[in-house]
Write a protein that holds these residues in place. Structure first.
Motif, PDB file in Angstrom:
ATOM      1  N   PRO A  78     -17.963   8.687  43.961  1.00 40.13           N
ATOM      2  CA  PRO A  78     -19.122   9.322  44.589  1.00 40.13           C
ATOM      3  C   PRO A  78     -20.404   8.531  44.342  1.00 40.13           C
ATOM      4  N   GLY A  79     -21.289   8.572  45.323  1.00 37.96           N
ATOM      5  CA  GLY A  79     -22.567   7.901  45.175  1.00 37.96           C
ATOM      6  C   GLY A  79     -23.434   8.506  44.091  1.00 37.96           C
ATOM      7  N   ILE A  80     -23.144   9.727  43.684  1.00 37.72           N
ATOM      8  CA  ILE A  80     -23.920  10.380  42.632  1.00 37.72           C
ATOM      9  C   ILE A  80     -23.423  10.013  41.240  1.00 37.72           C
ATOM     10  N   ALA A  81     -22.351   9.233  41.141  1.00 36.62           N
ATOM     11  CA  ALA A  81     -21.809   8.817  39.844  1.00 36.62           C
ATOM     12  C   ALA A  81     -22.716   7.762  39.209  1.00 36.62           C
ATOM     13  N   PRO A  82     -22.653   7.616  37.871  1.00 36.95           N
ATOM     14  CA  PRO A  82     -23.484   6.615  37.190  1.00 36.95           C
ATOM     15  C   PRO A  82     -23.215   5.187  37.647  1.00 36.95           C
ATOM     16  N   ASP A  83     -21.961   4.891  38.012  1.00 29.68           N
ATOM     17  CA  ASP A  83     -21.595   3.538  38.442  1.00 29.68           C
ATOM     18  C   ASP A  83     -20.840   3.626  39.766  1.00 29.68           C
ATOM     19  N   PRO A  84     -21.540   3.889  40.864  1.00 24.60           N
ATOM     20  CA  PRO A  84     -20.865   4.140  42.146  1.00 24.60           C
ATOM     21  C   PRO A  84     -20.121   2.943  42.723  1.00 24.60           C
ATOM     22  N   ASP A  85     -20.418   1.727  42.257  1.00 21.10           N
ATOM     23  CA  ASP A  85     -19.745   0.545  42.789  1.00 21.10           C
ATOM     24  C   ASP A  85     -18.418   0.255  42.095  1.00 21.10           C
ATOM     25  N   LYS A  86     -18.104   0.999  41.048  1.00 20.96           N
ATOM     26  CA  LYS A  86     -16.841   0.809  40.343  1.00 20.96           C
ATOM     27  C   LYS A  86     -15.836   1.831  40.863  1.00 20.96           C
ATOM     28  N   LYS A  87     -15.191   1.502  41.967  1.00 20.04           N
ATOM     29  CA  LYS A  87     -14.271   2.407  42.641  1.00 20.04           C
ATOM     30  C   LYS A  87     -12.953   2.516  41.862  1.00 20.04           C
ATOM     31  N   ILE A  88     -12.462   3.728  41.683  1.00 24.13           N
ATOM     32  CA  ILE A  88     -11.216   3.920  40.954  1.00 24.13           C
ATOM     33  C   ILE A  88     -10.122   4.437  41.896  1.00 24.13           C
ATOM     34  N   ILE A  89      -8.877   4.231  41.507  1.00 25.85           N
ATOM     35  CA  ILE A  89      -7.731   4.681  42.296  1.00 25.85           C
ATOM     36  C   ILE A  89      -7.676   6.218  42.284  1.00 25.85           C
ATOM     37  N   VAL A  90      -7.553   6.806  43.473  1.00 26.99           N
ATOM     38  CA  VAL A  90      -7.477   8.267  43.589  1.00 26.99           C
ATOM     39  C   VAL A  90      -6.223   8.722  44.343  1.00 26.99           C
ATOM     40  N   SER A  91      -5.402   7.761  44.768  1.00 22.53           N
ATOM     41  CA  SER A  91      -4.150   8.104  45.445  1.00 22.53           C
ATOM     42  C   SER A  91      -3.178   6.957  45.258  1.00 22.53           C
ATOM     43  N   ASN A  92      -2.038   6.999  45.957  1.00 18.95           N
ATOM     44  CA  ASN A  92      -1.042   5.943  45.787  1.00 18.95           C
ATOM     45  C   ASN A  92      -0.241   5.738  47.069  1.00 18.95           C
ATOM     46  N   ILE A  93       0.603   4.718  47.058  1.00 19.62           N
ATOM     47  CA  ILE A  93       1.348   4.340  48.255  1.00 19.62           C
ATOM     48  C   ILE A  93       2.312   5.442  48.689  1.00 19.62           C
ATOM     49  N   VAL A  94       2.969   6.070  47.741  1.00 19.08           N
ATOM     50  CA  VAL A  94       3.932   7.123  48.083  1.00 19.08           C
ATOM     51  C   VAL A  94       3.230   8.282  48.788  1.00 19.08           C
ATOM     52  N   ALA A  95       2.064   8.686  48.305  1.00 24.09           N
ATOM     53  CA  ALA A  95       1.306   9.759  48.961  1.00 24.09           C
ATOM     54  C   ALA A  95       0.926   9.359  50.386  1.00 24.09           C
ATOM     55  N   ALA A  96       0.557   8.090  50.567  1.00 28.49           N
ATOM     56  CA  ALA A  96       0.209   7.604  51.905  1.00 28.49           C
ATOM     57  C   ALA A  96       1.423   7.631  52.832  1.00 28.49           C
ATOM     58  N   LEU A  97       2.578   7.226  52.319  1.00 28.30           N
ATOM     59  CA  LEU A  97       3.803   7.245  53.119  1.00 28.30           C
ATOM     60  C   LEU A  97       4.171   8.669  53.523  1.00 28.30           C
ATOM     61  N   ARG A  98       3.982   9.623  52.632  1.00 30.96           N
ATOM     62  CA  ARG A  98       4.291  11.012  52.949  1.00 30.96           C
ATOM     63  C   ARG A  98       3.414  11.547  54.077  1.00 30.96           C
ATOM     64  N   LEU A  99       2.223  10.968  54.220  1.00 25.18           N
ATOM     65  CA  LEU A  99       1.323  11.365  55.305  1.00 25.18           C
ATOM     66  C   LEU A  99       1.627  10.611  56.599  1.00 25.18           C
ATOM     67  N   GLY A 100       2.593   9.697  56.549  1.00 21.46           N
ATOM     68  CA  GLY A 100       2.926   8.913  57.733  1.00 21.46           C
ATOM     69  C   GLY A 100       1.968   7.767  57.981  1.00 21.46           C
ATOM     70  N   ALA A 101       1.326   7.279  56.930  1.00 18.52           N
ATOM     71  CA  ALA A 101       0.325   6.216  57.081  1.00 18.52           C
ATOM     72  C   ALA A 101       0.941   4.924  57.596  1.00 18.52           C
ATOM     73  N   ASP A 102       0.149   4.194  58.371  1.00 19.05           N
ATOM     74  CA  ASP A 102       0.541   2.874  58.850  1.00 19.05           C
ATOM     75  C   ASP A 102       0.024   1.777  57.929  1.00 19.05           C
ATOM     76  N   ALA A 103      -1.000   2.095  57.136  1.00 17.74           N
ATOM     77  CA  ALA A 103      -1.603   1.131  56.217  1.00 17.74           C
ATOM     78  C   ALA A 103      -2.390   1.894  55.166  1.00 17.74           C
ATOM     79  N   VAL A 104      -2.782   1.174  54.123  1.00 22.94           N
ATOM     80  CA  VAL A 104      -3.673   1.743  53.117  1.00 22.94           C
ATOM     81  C   VAL A 104      -4.899   0.849  53.016  1.00 22.94           C
TER      82      VAL A 104
END
Length: 275
Positions: A86-112
């Protein structure tokens, strides 16, 4: 065999009748909150099903709601965003992992997709994150689109271009299949950037902050003519008074431009749809 699956899925970022893409990112909510244009999922319903969108990018919650409510066009590619902060976080440019490939596949994703903002002290974090995501995604035959932004404020134009070129090369070296870049300050910089990279990685340009349609069209003409794969624009679409009209206008413009042979349909088997 995972390479074949990745190659097929990568086509889903593009339109089925011509080899360019107009991708609409909708991941802004996690970063900025319910900003104008994406206050509610219902607000998207009047245009998000357009056939003039080749793919959408979003976090897993939004993507799930769009699919569950049948809001997307059947040919629209799905890209799940795997990291954020979030932009309201102390270090907004340090993006962290919040999901994974398996979750994306379950949604029928074509890419991540992942976003890496390069500031003074997060290079190690970004390289580790991107390298890990690419390895995992490719093991499942899933392509990776990297949103790469240089957060260093530079007044020297030559130094700025050198840094952009280096960042693109970093993303390419770590195996990402596609990259989304912020629009350069000068449209004349686009051919300079593309000349070094478009043979090795699919390059898309963001719309950035709200701009005039004339500038958006000028940028579109330049990037398509010099080998980019298309646009990846969010706010300039969902904050436009008439999003569908803008999408139609951009797609028609893209179709009117002579595409370099590198992304010509001659690269694909005759009669085979890209999706």
């Amino acid at each position: 065999m995972s390479f074949i699956g990745r190659k097929i899925r990568l086509h889903s970022l593009l339109f089925s009748d011509f080899p360019l893409g107009l991708i609409v990112p909708l991941d802004h909510g996690l970063t900025l909150g319910p900003i104008d244009g994406i206050e509610t999922t219902e607000r998207l319903s009047r245009w998000i099903g357009s056939k003039n969108i080749s793919a959408v990018i979003g976090h897993k919650g939004l993507i799930e709601r769009l699919i569950d409510r049948d809001m997307l066009h059947p040919a629209t590619g799905i890209v799940v965003q795997l990291n954020g902060m979030p932009g309201i976080a102390p270090d907004p440019d340090k993006k962290i992992i919040v999901s994974n490939i398996v979750a994306a596949l379950r949604l029928g994703a074509d890419a991540v997709s992942v976003q890496v903002n390069f500031s003074k002290d997060n290079y190690g974090h970004n390289l580790s994150l991107l390298g890990r995501v690419v390895d995992e995604a490719h093991a499942y035959g899933m392509p990776v689109l990297t949103m790469a932004y240089d957060k260093e404020e530079l007044s020297n134009d030559d130094e700025r271009i050198v840094r952009i070129n280096h960042i693109i090369r970093i993303v390419s070296e770590l195996g990402s299949d596609a990259i989304k870049l912020a629009p350069p300050k000068a449209i004349s910089d686009i051919p300079i950037i593309l000349a070094k990279h478009c043979q090795d990685i699919q390059v898309y340009f963001a719309g950035g902050e709200l701009c005039t349609e004339d500038r958006l069209c000028e940028m579109t003409s330049t990037l398509v003519a010099h080998g980019a794969y298309g646009l990846c624009i969010g706010r300039n679409v969902f904050q436009h008074p008439q999003p569908e009209e803008l999408l139609v206008s951009i797609v028609n413009l893209m179709k009117s431009i002579k595409i370099p042979l590198r992304v010509s349909r001659q690269k694909y088997p005759e009669g085979r749809a890209l999706k």
